[in-house]
Design a protein around this motif. Structure first.
Motif, short mmCIF file in Angstrom:
data_model
loop_
_atom_site.label_atom_id
_atom_site.label_comp_id
_atom_site.label_asym_id
_atom_site.label_seq_id
_atom_site.Cartn_x
_atom_site.Cartn_y
_atom_site.Cartn_z
N THR A 93 0.98 -0.93 0.11
CA THR A 93 -0.19 0.14 -0.22
C THR A 93 0.99 1.20 0.44
OG1 THR A 93 0.18 0.13 2.74
CG2 THR A 93 -1.55 -0.85 0.93
N LEU A 94 2.61 1.17 -0.18
CA LEU A 94 3.18 2.81 0.42
C LEU A 94 3.57 2.65 -1.71
CD1 LEU A 94 5.12 2.13 3.17
CD2 LEU A 94 3.20 3.62 2.49
N THR A 95 3.64 3.98 -2.02
CA THR A 95 4.91 3.42 -3.24
C THR A 95 5.46 3.30 -3.39
OG1 THR A 95 5.67 6.25 -2.42
CG2 THR A 95 2.97 6.17 -3.85
N ALA A 96 6.41 2.99 -4.60
CA ALA A 96 7.74 2.89 -4.57
C ALA A 96 8.14 3.81 -4.33
CB ALA A 96 8.11 2.84 -6.22
N ALA A 97 8.55 5.46 -4.72
CA ALA A 97 9.14 5.53 -3.83
C ALA A 97 9.63 5.83 -2.55
CB ALA A 97 9.37 7.52 -3.89
N LYS A 133 3.05 5.09 -7.74
CA LYS A 133 2.20 4.50 -7.65
C LYS A 133 2.52 3.91 -6.58
CE LYS A 133 0.64 5.86 -11.64
NZ LYS A 133 -1.59 6.98 -11.82
N ASN A 134 1.41 3.10 -6.47
CA ASN A 134 1.44 2.49 -5.26
C ASN A 134 1.79 0.65 -5.65
OD1 ASN A 134 0.46 3.74 -3.32
ND2 ASN A 134 -1.36 2.41 -3.08
N ILE A 135 2.48 -0.15 -4.93
CA ILE A 135 3.43 -1.35 -5.52
C ILE A 135 2.45 -2.51 -5.57
CG2 ILE A 135 4.95 -3.21 -4.34
CD1 ILE A 135 6.76 -1.01 -5.09
N ASN A 136 0.92 -2.02 -5.33
CA ASN A 136 -0.12 -3.12 -5.21
C ASN A 136 -0.36 -2.90 -6.86
OD1 ASN A 136 -1.58 -1.49 -4.80
ND2 ASN A 136 -2.28 -1.87 -2.80
N THR A 137 -0.76 -2.21 -7.32
CA THR A 137 -0.57 -1.83 -8.60
C THR A 137 1.05 -2.17 -9.90
OG1 THR A 137 1.13 0.40 -8.80
CG2 THR A 137 -1.38 0.11 -8.16
N PHE A 138 1.39 -2.14 -9.27
CA PHE A 138 3.04 -2.65 -10.58
C PHE A 138 2.33 -4.33 -10.43
CE2 PHE A 138 6.43 -0.44 -9.10
CZ PHE A 138 5.77 1.30 -8.99
N GLY A 140 4.76 -8.23 -11.78
CA GLY A 140 6.16 -8.67 -11.31
C GLY A 140 7.03 -8.74 -11.97
N GLY A 141 7.51 -7.51 -12.65
CA GLY A 141 8.87 -7.26 -13.08
C GLY A 141 9.40 -5.95 -12.45
N MET A 142 8.16 -5.42 -12.30
CA MET A 142 8.20 -3.79 -12.07
C MET A 142 8.77 -4.64 -10.31
SD MET A 142 4.98 -2.02 -13.61
CE MET A 142 5.40 -0.28 -12.52
N LYS A 143 7.95 -5.23 -9.75
CA LYS A 143 8.06 -5.52 -8.12
C LYS A 143 9.71 -6.16 -8.00
CE LYS A 143 3.88 -6.50 -6.74
NZ LYS A 143 2.41 -7.14 -6.48
N ARG A 144 9.71 -6.47 -8.67
CA ARG A 144 11.31 -7.36 -8.60
C ARG A 144 12.35 -5.66 -8.74
NH1 ARG A 144 11.51 -11.42 -6.40
NH2 ARG A 144 10.19 -12.97 -7.31
#
Length: 250
Positions: A93-97, A133-138, A140-144
């Motif tokens: 629920t937090l953004t990437a940054a 953007k929140n991580i839960n919208t990413f 799999g490759g973006m999260k990695r």
């Protein structure tokens, strides 16, 4: 070359178990190596990596990092290593940054320095426009890619990677592997674990195959392949040394 990790007669037996997960294991890793730790399920690979990262304590034996004994200097050593686990170590629920700022702050980086490193890192892996953007919208490759950045913001001497490209698209894998090569060229020693043997063959400068809590073989991938009659890939070597029997466990 200079030794950065030395493991001496390391053993680990979990409470209630009748067998050792690690059995009198000794190993050295030299500065600047990309060292692959490979093994079948239940071979002791995860236990060894967890011990090297300071997450579990060995039953016996010694572990040294840059000449420092892990038992005596655990906290100091842990600040010099980076860990990128297979499971995403991110808050959805937090953004990437925000995720990167949180993990970077754990290492005592100043706010200004940390913000600079986050901006540079997101730009390097092509995620600048998704910083808010929140991580839960990413995907799999973006999260990695964010997961990797979280482990390297403090510029560790040694980086531990567990399946760094599992489940990612081709383009994300290319970005991740290129960044890892850059880090290594800049002096970061990499400890890599994966079931992707073809990737390991081409990525690692040295390989150790673990089975039954012991080192079965160690060396450069090309030398290991040459040493096994008829082998043309690291996968051939792996099957030859560990067998073809399934290693399922629950």
């Amino acid at each position: 070359m200079e030794e950065i990790i030395r493991i001496h007669q390391l053993s680990k037996r979990y409470p209630g178990s009748d067998r050792y997960a690690l059995n009198n294991l000794s190993l050295s890793v030299w500065k600047g190596e990309i060292f692959g730790l490979l093994g079948p399920n239940g071979a002791g690979k995860t236990t060894l990596i967890s011990t090297l990262c300071g997450m579990i304590k060995p039953t016996s034996g010694e572990l040294f990092f840059n000449g420092l004994n892990y038992r005596l200097h655990r906290r100091k050593i842990q600040r010099q290593i980076g860990v990128v686990p297979q499971e995403y170590a991110l808050y959805p629920t937090l953004t990437a940054a925000e995720n990167l700022y949180y993990f970077g702050s754990l290492y005592g980086l100043s706010s200004a320095d940390l913000k600079r490193r986050i901006a540079d890192g997101l730009d390097r892996v092509g995620l600048t426009e998704f910083a808010g953007k929140n991580i839960n919208t990413f995907s799999g490759g973006m999260k990695r890619r964010v997961n990797l950045l979280a482990g390297i913001l403090h510029r560790p001497d040694v980086l531990f990677l567990d399946e760094p490209t599992v489940g990612v698209d081709v383009h994300s894998k290319e970005v991740i592997m290129a960044l890892l090569h850059e880090l290594n060229e800049q002096g970061t020693t990499i400890i890599y674990s994966s079931h992707h043997l073809n990737e390991a063959q081409h990525f690692c400068t040295k390989i150790a195959i673990i089975d039954d809590g012991k080192i079965v073989v160690e060396g450069e991938p090309r030398h290991l392949i040459r040493a096994v009659s008829g082998a043309t890939t690291l996968e051939n070597v792996f099957i030859h040394l560990t067998g073809s029997q399934l290693r399922d466990y629950a």
